[in-house]
Design an enzyme around this catalytic site. Structure first.
Site, short mmCIF file in Angstrom:
data_model
loop_
_atom_site.label_atom_id
_atom_site.label_comp_id
_atom_site.label_asym_id
_atom_site.label_seq_id
_atom_site.Cartn_x
_atom_site.Cartn_y
_atom_site.Cartn_z
N GLY A 105 -2.80 11.55 4.90
CA GLY A 105 -1.57 11.85 4.17
C GLY A 105 -1.67 13.15 3.41
O GLY A 105 -1.51 14.24 3.95
N ARG A 106 -1.98 13.01 2.10
CA ARG A 106 -1.90 14.15 1.18
C ARG A 106 -2.65 15.41 1.61
O ARG A 106 -2.12 16.51 1.40
CB ARG A 106 -2.31 13.70 -0.22
CG ARG A 106 -1.22 12.83 -0.84
CD ARG A 106 -1.72 12.00 -1.98
NE ARG A 106 -2.54 10.89 -1.51
CZ ARG A 106 -3.06 9.96 -2.30
NH1 ARG A 106 -2.86 10.01 -3.59
NH2 ARG A 106 -3.77 8.98 -1.78
N PRO A 154 5.35 -17.21 7.19
CA PRO A 154 5.44 -16.85 8.61
C PRO A 154 6.87 -16.66 9.13
O PRO A 154 7.14 -15.70 9.86
CB PRO A 154 4.75 -18.03 9.30
CG PRO A 154 3.76 -18.52 8.30
CD PRO A 154 4.41 -18.34 6.96
N LYS A 193 3.45 8.38 10.29
CA LYS A 193 3.41 7.07 9.64
C LYS A 193 4.50 7.02 8.58
O LYS A 193 4.53 7.83 7.66
CB LYS A 193 2.04 6.83 9.01
CG LYS A 193 1.93 5.43 8.40
CD LYS A 193 0.53 5.17 7.90
CE LYS A 193 0.28 5.67 6.52
NZ LYS A 193 1.08 5.03 5.46
N THR A 234 -7.74 0.59 1.14
CA THR A 234 -8.82 1.56 0.94
C THR A 234 -8.86 2.09 -0.49
O THR A 234 -9.81 2.76 -0.87
CB THR A 234 -8.67 2.74 1.91
OG1 THR A 234 -7.30 3.13 1.91
CG2 THR A 234 -9.08 2.37 3.30
N ASP A 240 4.30 -12.33 3.82
CA ASP A 240 5.26 -13.33 3.35
C ASP A 240 5.03 -14.60 4.17
O ASP A 240 4.08 -14.67 4.97
CB ASP A 240 6.70 -12.80 3.53
CG ASP A 240 7.67 -13.35 2.48
OD1 ASP A 240 7.60 -14.57 2.19
OD2 ASP A 240 8.49 -12.59 1.95
N GLN A 284 -8.00 7.46 -3.41
CA GLN A 284 -8.75 6.73 -2.39
C GLN A 284 -10.20 6.54 -2.85
O GLN A 284 -10.82 7.49 -3.36
CB GLN A 284 -8.73 7.47 -1.05
CG GLN A 284 -7.35 7.60 -0.43
CD GLN A 284 -6.84 6.30 0.17
OE1 GLN A 284 -7.37 5.22 -0.09
NE2 GLN A 284 -5.80 6.39 0.98
N ASP A 293 4.41 1.44 8.45
CA ASP A 293 3.37 0.88 7.58
C ASP A 293 4.02 0.19 6.38
O ASP A 293 4.04 0.73 5.28
CB ASP A 293 2.45 2.04 7.14
CG ASP A 293 1.36 1.62 6.19
OD1 ASP A 293 1.01 0.42 6.15
OD2 ASP A 293 0.83 2.50 5.48
N LEU A 294 4.56 -1.00 6.60
CA LEU A 294 5.22 -1.72 5.50
C LEU A 294 4.38 -2.90 5.03
O LEU A 294 4.76 -3.60 4.11
CB LEU A 294 6.62 -2.17 5.94
CG LEU A 294 7.57 -1.01 6.28
CD1 LEU A 294 8.92 -1.53 6.73
CD2 LEU A 294 7.74 -0.06 5.11
N LYS A 295 3.27 -3.14 5.68
CA LYS A 295 2.30 -4.17 5.24
C LYS A 295 2.97 -5.48 4.89
O LYS A 295 2.95 -5.94 3.74
CB LYS A 295 1.50 -3.66 4.03
CG LYS A 295 0.78 -2.34 4.27
CD LYS A 295 -0.07 -1.97 3.07
CE LYS A 295 -0.81 -0.66 3.26
NZ LYS A 295 0.05 0.53 3.28
O1 C5P Z 1 -2.58 10.54 1.22
P1 C5P Z 1 -3.55 9.62 1.88
O2 C5P Z 1 -4.33 10.28 3.00
O3 C5P Z 1 -4.45 8.91 0.89
O4 C5P Z 1 -2.63 8.52 2.57
C1 C5P Z 1 -3.13 7.35 3.13
C2 C5P Z 1 -2.01 6.52 3.63
O5 C5P Z 1 -2.53 5.35 4.22
C3 C5P Z 1 -1.02 6.05 2.55
O6 C5P Z 1 0.26 6.11 3.16
C4 C5P Z 1 -1.42 4.63 2.26
O7 C5P Z 1 -0.32 3.84 1.93
C5 C5P Z 1 -1.98 4.19 3.62
N1 C5P Z 1 -2.95 3.11 3.60
C6 C5P Z 1 -4.13 3.15 2.87
N2 C5P Z 1 -5.01 2.09 2.91
C7 C5P Z 1 -4.73 1.01 3.66
C8 C5P Z 1 -3.55 0.97 4.42
C9 C5P Z 1 -2.69 2.05 4.38
O8 C5P Z 1 -4.40 4.14 2.21
N3 C5P Z 1 -5.62 0.02 3.74
#
Ligand code: C5P
Length: 227
Positions: free
Chosen positions: A208-209, A61, A27, A117, A59, A188, A54-56
């Site tokens: 991620g982490r 349309p 991602k 999240t 803006d 989170q 994942d740039l979300k």
């Molecule tokens: O490190 P971690 O497991 O918390 O990473 C979660 C990833 O998911 C991050 O890159 C974060 O930007 C992304 N994300 C999120 N919640 C969302 C959408 C994406 O945590 N609703």
């Protein structure tokens, strides 16, 4: 899906090489994209990874539609937009992705972000001033995304069960906020373990982490399934 939240190409490639052959997606989020742009998406893809960009996008349309065409050209396999951009924005994003993808032979999945999240129920009410329950809001955005012909949503695994009940079985649910029992929650708020997330109906887990900050990321990826 391993979230490569790192500062640039070199760090991303170091992680990618460690994860090569594991079968995971990568991602690419805002941070890596800010430093390395579409070139890093192409480079990671050339190593054989599927890429979730994942740039979300959020803006008007027309802007989202035009940007979407560029992101499809970078070769992303999945791209997301914020559901709160509204129905028309989602329709235009999905149709631009299909149209541009058909020309290039790779139509990416378009996914809607429901509620981040990292947001707690308290922040949701106090800061955003939304009166309905967070879960009710998430489900309603997911249904709107499905109606707008998006392929799925990003949501907390805690909401995956409710989304599953209210959408078709093919609708994808991508869940960040995954924390195996052995890891830290970091920022989170609404976390679930990998097993809990799958049981709740997640289609893809974003981690991620717990992997990227581990001493041995490959070993951490394998260890996700340790209860
Ligand atoms: O490190 P971690 O497991 O918390 O990473 C979660 C990833 O998911 C991050 O890159 C974060 O930007 C992304 N994300 C999120 N919640 C969302 C959408 C994406 O945590 N609703």
């Amino acid at each position: 899906m391993v979230a490569l939240d790192v500062k640039g190409r070199e760090e991303a490639l170091t992680l990618a090489n460690v994860l090569l052959g594991s079968g995971c997606w990568l991602k690419v989020g805002m941070e890596l994209y800010a430093y390395s742009g579409p070139a890093v998406v192409r480079e990671l893809k050339s190593l054989g990874f599927s890429i979730f960009l994942d740039l979300k996008l959020h803006d008007i349309p027309t802007t989202v539609e035009r940007a979407m065409r560029g992101f499809v050209q970078a070769g992303a396999d999945m791209i997301n937009v914020h559901c709160s951009g509204g129905y028309d924005m989602m329709v235009r994003a999905a149709s631009a992705a299909r149209d541009e993808g058909n020309k290039l032979g790779l139509v990416p999945k378009v996914i809607g972000v429901t509620v981040l999240t990292s947001m707690s129920e308290h922040q949701f009410r106090q800061e955003l001033g939304i009166e309905r329950q967070l879960q009710e809001h998430v489900v309603s955005l997911a249904k709107l995304a499905e109606k707008a012909s998006l392929d799925g949503v990003v949501a907390s695994a805690q909401e995956a069960g409710a989304i599953r009940k209210n959408t078709t079985p093919e609708f994808l649910i991508v869940t960040p906020g995954i924390r195996p029992a052995w890891s830290e929650a970091d920022d989170q708020m609404r976390v679930l373990t990998p097993h809990e997330a799958l049981a709740a109906g997640s289609s893809y887990l974003v981690v991620g982490r717990p992997i990227t900050r581990a001493e041995d990321p490959r070993e951490a990826l394998e260890r996700l399934w340790v209860r």
